[in-house]
Design a protein around this motif. Structure first.
Motif: not given
Length: 419
Positions: A23, A26, A140, A144, A337, A341
């Motif tokens: 995740l 970039d 992240l 998720e 971020y 995402q």
């Protein structure tokens, strides 16, 4: 097919497959640590197939050689060092010793080494970022998982609470660099990619035994446009010479044969493409690193994917304090971020949750004059939810007094002068 470095190849491919689903990735990270290594591995497979299953070299042998001798010459000249002498140049002992070409046998291994060099900076960052207060990948992954297990509103609130707890821990810490460790590691990751590109250029220069770092431009001009490969070019020669001895009736006879390096035609095209791709990656990574540093140092508010001043109970002073004192560098990096995402909508929801906790922590009367107790106070106050500069506010108050009481009386000294 890849010989003794086959396990290294399998481990490298497995590592790249794990990175594909990360995740905290970039576009520049994907180009450096995922796409380019896969391209190098594909080049390794193409060259290895030609080496082990094709005919990498084809030599012109004397007429008296039989089929077995003919195969021996091809294998011998590929294993032993060949040398390049331009057409029209006399073949001397000095030419045999100075123009040896032996890099093509090591090309697959060097390509795998170059692929590993692109992966190393990301793996180093992957070990260091786990020790930071705001773990980018962990945060992240938490968001998720929360989005999959519960409703979006509850997941966003839980994620905002998790971030807020980490922000409070950072503010209570005495370490001044506690709130920027993830950002420093992220910048070092980009710097590692830039250094890797430079090291790749140095490796190519010494491995191919060229004179300067602009060999790709000169080679492309001389070979592809001027067509002088057999006269001037010696980096990827198509026609080489090979010396070998044959023992016949107790006597040794030395033969010099001319060989066509079919493998070199493939290596040439691949390395030229990789040379210019490496320049492109270097420029892209350097520009991205400098842009990221400039944004973080001078335009940090622009990285927040929403206008904080439009939020309820927020004004420029509070927005400034929220970004500088609470989010700090690592919080803003995490939000970028999240925006990349999960999208701007989810990011705005997360920011709303953080702002609610931020406003609740402020004093009830801090919304009237919020900048008077700061170290570097800004010349703004909140007046009926409108932000007005201090000088304009003073002029406005003075005009209101004149409308009610009339113009103020002149000083006594001025009245005496008029008399």
């Amino acid at each position: 097919m890849l010989g003794f470095f086959g396990p290294f190849y399998e481990q490298l491919v497995g590592m790249l497959r794990k990175q594909q689903g990360q995740l905290a990735f970039d576009t520049i990270d994907r180009v450096n640590a995922w796409f380019t290594p896969f391209v190098l591995i594909a080049m390794t497979l193409a060259i290895s197939c030609k080496q082990y299953f094709g005919q990498p070299i084809k030599c012109w042998t004397p007429r008296e050689f039989s089929g077995s001798w003919d195969g021996y010459v091809h294998d011998f000249c590929f294993i032993e060092n060949t040398y390049f002498v331009p057409n029209g140049t006399e073949v001397t002992d000095q030419a045999r010793g100075d123009r040896h070409i032996n890099y093509y046998r090591w090309v697959p291994l060097v390509l795998l080494l170059q692929a590993a060099m692109f992966v190393i900076p990301y793996n180093i960052w992957n070990m260091l970022h786990k020790r930071t207060s705001i773990n980018l990948k962990g945060s992240l992954r938490f968001f998720e998982g929360a989005m999959k297990k519960s409703e979006p509103a509850k997941a966003v609130d839980a994620f905002a609470g998790e971030i807020w707890n980490k922000i409070c821990e950072i503010r209570e810490s005495r370490n001044k660099f506690q709130g920027c460790q993830a950002t420093i590691n992220f910048f070092l990751l980009k710097l590692g990619f830039v250094i890797n590109c430079v090291l790749q250029m140095v490796l190519l220069k010494h491995f191919l035994d060229v004179d300067d770092y602009f060999w790709g431009f000169f080679h492309l001009w001389n070979v592809e446009f001027k067509g002088t490969a057999e006269k001037e070019d010696s980096i990827f020669p198509r026609v080489v010479l090979c010396d070998f001895k044959v023992r016949n009736l107790g006597q040794q006879h030395q033969h010099t044969v001319s060989c066509i390096m079919i493998l070199n035609m493939i290596i040439e095209k691949l390395y030229i493409c990789f040379y210019f791709w490496l320049i492109f990656v270097f420029i892209l990574t350097t520009a991205g690193m400098l842009h990221f540093a400039f944004q973080m140092l001078f335009r940090r508010h622009s990285l927040v994917p929403t206008n904080l001043n439009n939020k309820p109970a927020m004004n420029p002073t509070r927005s400034h304090r929220f970004i500088r004192k609470y989010l700090n560098f690592d919080g803003i990096l995490l939000l970028t971020y999240v925006d990349a995402q999960f999208g701007a909508f989810r990011t705005s929801q997360v920011i709303d949750g953080l702002i609610d906790r931020f406003v609740a922590e402020q004093q009830p009367d801090s919304s009237t004059v919020t900048s008077l107790h700061e170290e570097n106070p800004e010349r703004y106050v909140a007046f009926n939810t409108d932000t007005i500069p201090m000088d304009r506010l003073n002029r406005k108050v003075h005009s209101l007094i004149e409308e009610v009481d009339g113009p103020s009386a002149p000083p006594a000294s001025e009245e005496k002068k008029e008399m």
